[in-house]
Design an enzyme around this catalytic site. Sequence first.
Site, PDB file in Angstrom:
ATOM      1  N   GLU A 266      -3.779  -4.955   5.086  1.00  0.00           N
ATOM      2  CA  GLU A 266      -2.658  -5.637   4.449  1.00  0.00           C
ATOM      3  C   GLU A 266      -1.413  -5.501   5.327  1.00  0.00           C
ATOM      4  O   GLU A 266      -0.602  -6.423   5.427  1.00  0.00           O
ATOM      5  CB  GLU A 266      -2.409  -5.046   3.063  1.00  0.00           C
ATOM      6  CG  GLU A 266      -1.236  -5.677   2.332  1.00  0.00           C
ATOM      7  CD  GLU A 266      -0.821  -4.885   1.110  1.00  0.00           C
ATOM      8  OE1 GLU A 266       0.390  -4.759   0.865  1.00  0.00           O
ATOM      9  OE2 GLU A 266      -1.718  -4.374   0.405  1.00  0.00           O
TER      10      GLU A 266
ATOM     11  N   GLU B 270       3.351   6.045   3.259  1.00  0.00           N
ATOM     12  CA  GLU B 270       3.195   5.511   1.906  1.00  0.00           C
ATOM     13  C   GLU B 270       2.279   6.406   1.071  1.00  0.00           C
ATOM     14  O   GLU B 270       2.538   6.668  -0.105  1.00  0.00           O
ATOM     15  CB  GLU B 270       2.614   4.089   1.968  1.00  0.00           C
ATOM     16  CG  GLU B 270       2.444   3.436   0.607  1.00  0.00           C
ATOM     17  CD  GLU B 270       1.828   2.057   0.691  1.00  0.00           C
ATOM     18  OE1 GLU B 270       1.377   1.555  -0.358  1.00  0.00           O
ATOM     19  OE2 GLU B 270       1.775   1.476   1.798  1.00  0.00           O
TER      20      GLU B 270
END
Length: 412
Positions: free
Chosen positions: A50, A125
């Site tokens: 992604e 993240e």
Amino acid sequence: MKFKTFELENGLKVVVHEDKSTKIAVLNVLYDVGSRDEDPEKTGFAHLFEHLMFGGSKNIPLYDEPLQKVGGENNAFTSPDLTNYYISIPSNNLETAFWLESDRMLSLSFDPKVLEVQRKVVIEEFKQRYLNQPYGDAWLKLRPLAYEKHPYRWATIGKEIAHIENATMEDVKAFFYKFYVPNNAVLVVAGDVDFDEVKKLTEKWFGPIPKGAVLNRNLPVEPKQEVKRTETIEANVPVNSIYKVYHTPERLSPDYYSTDLLSDILGGGRSSKLHETLVKEKRYMSSANAYITGSIDSGLLVINGKPNKDISYEQVENEIDNIVTQLQTELISDFQLEKIKNLAESSHIFGEMELLNKAYSLAYFTLLGDTNLINKEVDKIRAVTSKQIMESAQYVLRPENSSTLYYNAKPE
């Protein structure tokens, strides 16, 4: 919702939805790859991609810059079942979106510097959202508790940071050429567009991309759960929290909609049974909700809430059990059934008002095998009976079908 479809020789499925009420066009590319398709020893790749897909493609070193110059916006998301990329752009600049999306389907740049940058972004993240945030690791614990065999047992971020840290360029290339191919994708073009023009642009930009090997998905089937599972963890969080999950039918099961409505009755808002009993009446919890994951394969019905101070998990679970028993033995009233159907219907209709949501839904139902399911959703919701909801409660909300995570706050 009206739409037209066609398929290119390389296997790319295309859906076109014309909406002349706007001057915006949306180009949505859904790839049939999610975290469930990963090697158990190399997880987090779908989510890594992604990020990598925005790091430059074969002929376009910068993805965002040319898009911003023509007023376009873009984003993406990954789930256990799929990866979705979308562009919103003034319709007179639609071909720019075709140019950008087709080039990164053709091939990424595979620049080692891009891999290192995005690797660090994903690792950060992982730390911020899952390890250093209160309750952030709950699903990292819940998934392997609820699933023993199926790859839903790890989150989209991956099992552990090491899998992304150790990802090689060879791993990345192999994953790309296996899954990011036209015959493993659905392209939706929606908004102020013309079908014939879209077909011409699709053939021009996506037609030359080579077809990939046919994907034979053979995922391990999760065995029927026969024993109640529990796990207790302790962390630096403000208050205790309970997560109770039950296995549910797969997305295309006839029982999917009754199970969805069952979750709404349990914990879908302030008038739900969990909120009315546990939060308002008993004051056992500060919050209580329920929902389903909506996974393509067998998913989960989730009950989650935070007990108030000095309230035990046993008190909370006794009340949950009482509510469950009532749903398993008594039909809900016609009034309550109509109420939850109205809420589900309005949620579906309002959700489809935005062009981006329309484009994604068309892609998603095409992935499921029937684009026109988008027009059958409300009828399927409306067809659910009180008896079917009771039967779903009897089948899904069994103690031996449950996995419970007790998330304790460390004592002060």
